[in-house]
Motif scaffolding. Structure first.
Motif, PDB file in Angstrom:
ATOM      1  N   ALA A 198      17.966  63.712  71.720  1.00 14.83           N
ATOM      2  CA  ALA A 198      18.781  63.216  70.625  1.00 14.83           C
ATOM      3  C   ALA A 198      19.293  61.824  70.965  1.00 14.83           C
ATOM      4  N   GLU A 199      19.837  61.142  69.959  1.00 15.70           N
ATOM      5  CA  GLU A 199      20.372  59.795  70.170  1.00 15.70           C
ATOM      6  C   GLU A 199      21.749  59.831  70.821  1.00 15.70           C
ATOM      7  N   THR A 200      22.499  60.909  70.537  1.00 12.14           N
ATOM      8  CA  THR A 200      23.844  61.003  71.103  1.00 12.14           C
ATOM      9  C   THR A 200      24.275  62.457  71.205  1.00 12.14           C
ATOM     10  N   ASP A 201      25.126  62.736  72.172  1.00 19.58           N
ATOM     11  CA  ASP A 201      25.709  64.062  72.334  1.00 19.58           C
ATOM     12  C   ASP A 201      27.113  64.019  71.728  1.00 19.58           C
ATOM     13  N   PRO A 202      27.454  64.975  70.836  1.00 22.98           N
ATOM     14  CA  PRO A 202      28.740  64.912  70.144  1.00 22.98           C
ATOM     15  C   PRO A 202      29.953  64.945  71.067  1.00 22.98           C
ATOM     16  N   GLU A 203      29.819  65.555  72.232  1.00 20.95           N
ATOM     17  CA  GLU A 203      30.953  65.653  73.157  1.00 20.95           C
ATOM     18  C   GLU A 203      30.955  64.552  74.208  1.00 20.95           C
ATOM     19  N   LEU A 204      29.781  64.243  74.746  1.00 18.05           N
ATOM     20  CA  LEU A 204      29.711  63.363  75.916  1.00 18.05           C
ATOM     21  C   LEU A 204      29.078  62.002  75.639  1.00 18.05           C
ATOM     22  N   GLY A 205      28.484  61.834  74.474  1.00 19.66           N
ATOM     23  CA  GLY A 205      27.736  60.606  74.195  1.00 19.66           C
ATOM     24  C   GLY A 205      26.351  60.711  74.800  1.00 19.66           C
ATOM     25  N   ALA A 206      26.278  60.598  76.129  1.00 20.47           N
ATOM     26  CA  ALA A 206      25.047  60.868  76.879  1.00 20.47           C
ATOM     27  C   ALA A 206      25.325  62.059  77.787  1.00 20.47           C
ATOM     28  N   ASN A 207      24.320  62.921  77.990  1.00 23.25           N
ATOM     29  CA  ASN A 207      24.555  64.104  78.835  1.00 23.25           C
ATOM     30  C   ASN A 207      23.637  64.186  80.046  1.00 23.25           C
ATOM     31  N   LEU A 208      22.636  63.303  80.124  1.00 21.74           N
ATOM     32  CA  LEU A 208      21.802  63.196  81.331  1.00 21.74           C
ATOM     33  C   LEU A 208      21.987  61.786  81.861  1.00 21.74           C
ATOM     34  N   MET A 209      22.840  61.646  82.870  1.00 17.00           N
ATOM     35  CA  MET A 209      23.163  60.328  83.412  1.00 17.00           C
ATOM     36  C   MET A 209      22.452  60.133  84.739  1.00 17.00           C
ATOM     37  N   VAL A 210      21.611  59.106  84.810  1.00 15.56           N
ATOM     38  CA  VAL A 210      20.798  58.852  86.000  1.00 15.56           C
ATOM     39  C   VAL A 210      21.242  57.531  86.634  1.00 15.56           C
ATOM     40  N   PHE A 211      21.682  57.593  87.872  1.00 18.43           N
ATOM     41  CA  PHE A 211      22.175  56.415  88.588  1.00 18.43           C
ATOM     42  C   PHE A 211      21.201  56.046  89.707  1.00 18.43           C
ATOM     43  N   PHE A 212      20.758  54.795  89.729  1.00 23.04           N
ATOM     44  CA  PHE A 212      19.951  54.267  90.830  1.00 23.04           C
ATOM     45  C   PHE A 212      20.781  53.235  91.595  1.00 23.04           C
ATOM     46  N   PHE A 213      20.737  53.293  92.926  1.00 23.84           N
ATOM     47  CA  PHE A 213      21.542  52.381  93.743  1.00 23.84           C
ATOM     48  C   PHE A 213      20.926  52.317  95.135  1.00 23.84           C
ATOM     49  N   ARG A 214      21.417  51.384  95.958  1.00 19.38           N
ATOM     50  CA  ARG A 214      20.863  51.203  97.305  1.00 19.38           C
ATOM     51  C   ARG A 214      21.762  51.749  98.401  1.00 19.38           C
ATOM     52  N   ASP A 215      23.004  52.063  98.066  1.00 20.78           N
ATOM     53  CA  ASP A 215      23.939  52.587  99.062  1.00 20.78           C
ATOM     54  C   ASP A 215      24.876  53.564  98.364  1.00 20.78           C
ATOM     55  N   TRP A 216      25.077  54.717  98.987  1.00 21.97           N
ATOM     56  CA  TRP A 216      25.922  55.745  98.380  1.00 21.97           C
ATOM     57  C   TRP A 216      27.328  55.239  98.059  1.00 21.97           C
ATOM     58  N   ASP A 217      27.825  54.298  98.865  1.00 22.02           N
ATOM     59  CA  ASP A 217      29.177  53.780  98.644  1.00 22.02           C
ATOM     60  C   ASP A 217      29.334  53.109  97.280  1.00 22.02           C
ATOM     61  N   GLU A 218      28.213  52.672  96.697  1.00 25.30           N
ATOM     62  CA  GLU A 218      28.280  52.035  95.380  1.00 25.30           C
ATOM     63  C   GLU A 218      28.856  52.981  94.327  1.00 25.30           C
ATOM     64  N   LEU A 219      28.669  54.284  94.521  1.00 23.53           N
ATOM     65  CA  LEU A 219      29.176  55.246  93.545  1.00 23.53           C
ATOM     66  C   LEU A 219      30.696  55.228  93.465  1.00 23.53           C
ATOM     67  N   LEU A 220      31.336  54.874  94.572  1.00 23.68           N
ATOM     68  CA  LEU A 220      32.795  54.871  94.609  1.00 23.68           C
ATOM     69  C   LEU A 220      33.383  53.764  93.734  1.00 23.68           C
ATOM     70  N   ASP A 221      32.533  52.797  93.346  1.00 20.24           N
ATOM     71  CA  ASP A 221      32.988  51.687  92.507  1.00 20.24           C
ATOM     72  C   ASP A 221      32.677  51.898  91.029  1.00 20.24           C
ATOM     73  N   VAL A 222      32.015  53.011  90.703  1.00 18.42           N
ATOM     74  CA  VAL A 222      31.682  53.277  89.292  1.00 18.42           C
ATOM     75  C   VAL A 222      32.941  53.781  88.574  1.00 18.42           C
ATOM     76  N   PRO A 223      33.391  53.074  87.541  1.00 22.86           N
ATOM     77  CA  PRO A 223      34.633  53.464  86.847  1.00 22.86           C
ATOM     78  C   PRO A 223      34.589  54.895  86.321  1.00 22.86           C
ATOM     79  N   LYS A 224      35.637  55.642  86.618  1.00 19.52           N
ATOM     80  CA  LYS A 224      35.858  56.995  86.098  1.00 19.52           C
ATOM     81  C   LYS A 224      34.849  58.035  86.584  1.00 19.52           C
TER      82      LYS A 224
END
Length: 220
Positions: free
Chosen positions: A62-88
């Motif tokens: 679907a284009e959007t999830d009524p509760e979450l907007g997106a429900n499958l969130m895929v994050f690519f990064f080079r260092d696990w510590d980068e996740l600590l800087d992702v807002p919320k």
């Protein structure tokens, strides 16, 4: 290509956790993916892989999830510590700081966190892919298809620890292994429940794989 049939024990093993518990869950709502940390060309590869696996399952996007907007969130990064800087993100992933520390200590390259609805079906999936070491050497389409497969169901801890869900054809094309494709298709049979904790569910999946394999042979 006819899918090599798994045994009932093989099916059971794909949904058995390290502690021996059988846990099966599929998505209970249309999948809405969003991808972070990649260029546009790779974004299309990832979304295309998700679409292909969802279509194989007979499920919907679907284009959007009524509760979450997106429900499958895929994050690519080079260092696990980068996740600590992702807002919320710490609001969506409880214990994020300790989780990141554990994954770093284990030299992990991927991690998935699922949320479930009142029927225990998958409501959301957060997929984290750390592009280090061997993971960084893999082609984008291989990574994308592998992640799509692992997000479409809640698999057991060791489901793909020794065997990749993918296979390489002689011409160099990467495909989903036929028996895994058959298992995903069976898992989304509308007659079956969206979630199960009874190992007997594996027998029902196995039976549907047999029926589908027989139908495929008849068509060919």
């Amino acid at each position: 290509m006819t899918a090599p049939l798994m045994t009932p024990e093989d099916v059971t093993a794909h949904f058995t956790r390290a502690n021996g518990d059988f846990t099966f869950a599929r998505w209970g709502r249309p999948i809405v993916p969003v991808v972070f940390g990649v260029e546009d060309a790779t974004l299309e590869v990832v979304k295309g892989a998700v679409e292909a696996v969802v279509m194989l399952a007979g499920h919907k996007m679907a284009e959007t999830d009524p509760e979450l907007g997106a429900n499958l969130m895929v994050f690519f990064f080079r260092d696990w510590d980068e996740l600590l800087d992702v807002p919320k993100l710490d609001e969506m992933i409880p214990g994020l700081v300790s989780l990141v520390a554990r994954l770093k200590a284990e030299s992990a390259t991927q991690y998935r966190a699922f949320r479930f609805d009142d029927d225990n079906a998958i409501q959301a999936c957060f997929t984290f892919v750390c592009m280090q070491g061997a993971m960084a050497e893999q082609p984008a389409d291989t990574i994308a298809l592998t992640q799509a497969v692992q997000a479409v169901l809640v698999w057991g801890d060791g489901a793909f620890s020794t065997n990749s869900p993918l296979a390489l054809l002689p011409d160099g094309q990467t495909i989903l292994r036929p028996e895994i494709a058959g298992l995903i298709g069976a898992s989304y049979d509308p007659v079956l429940p969206a979630a199960a904790n009874d190992p007997a569910h594996a027998l029902r999946l196995f039976a549907r794989m047999q029926v589908q394999a027989a139908q495929d042979q008849t068509q060919h």
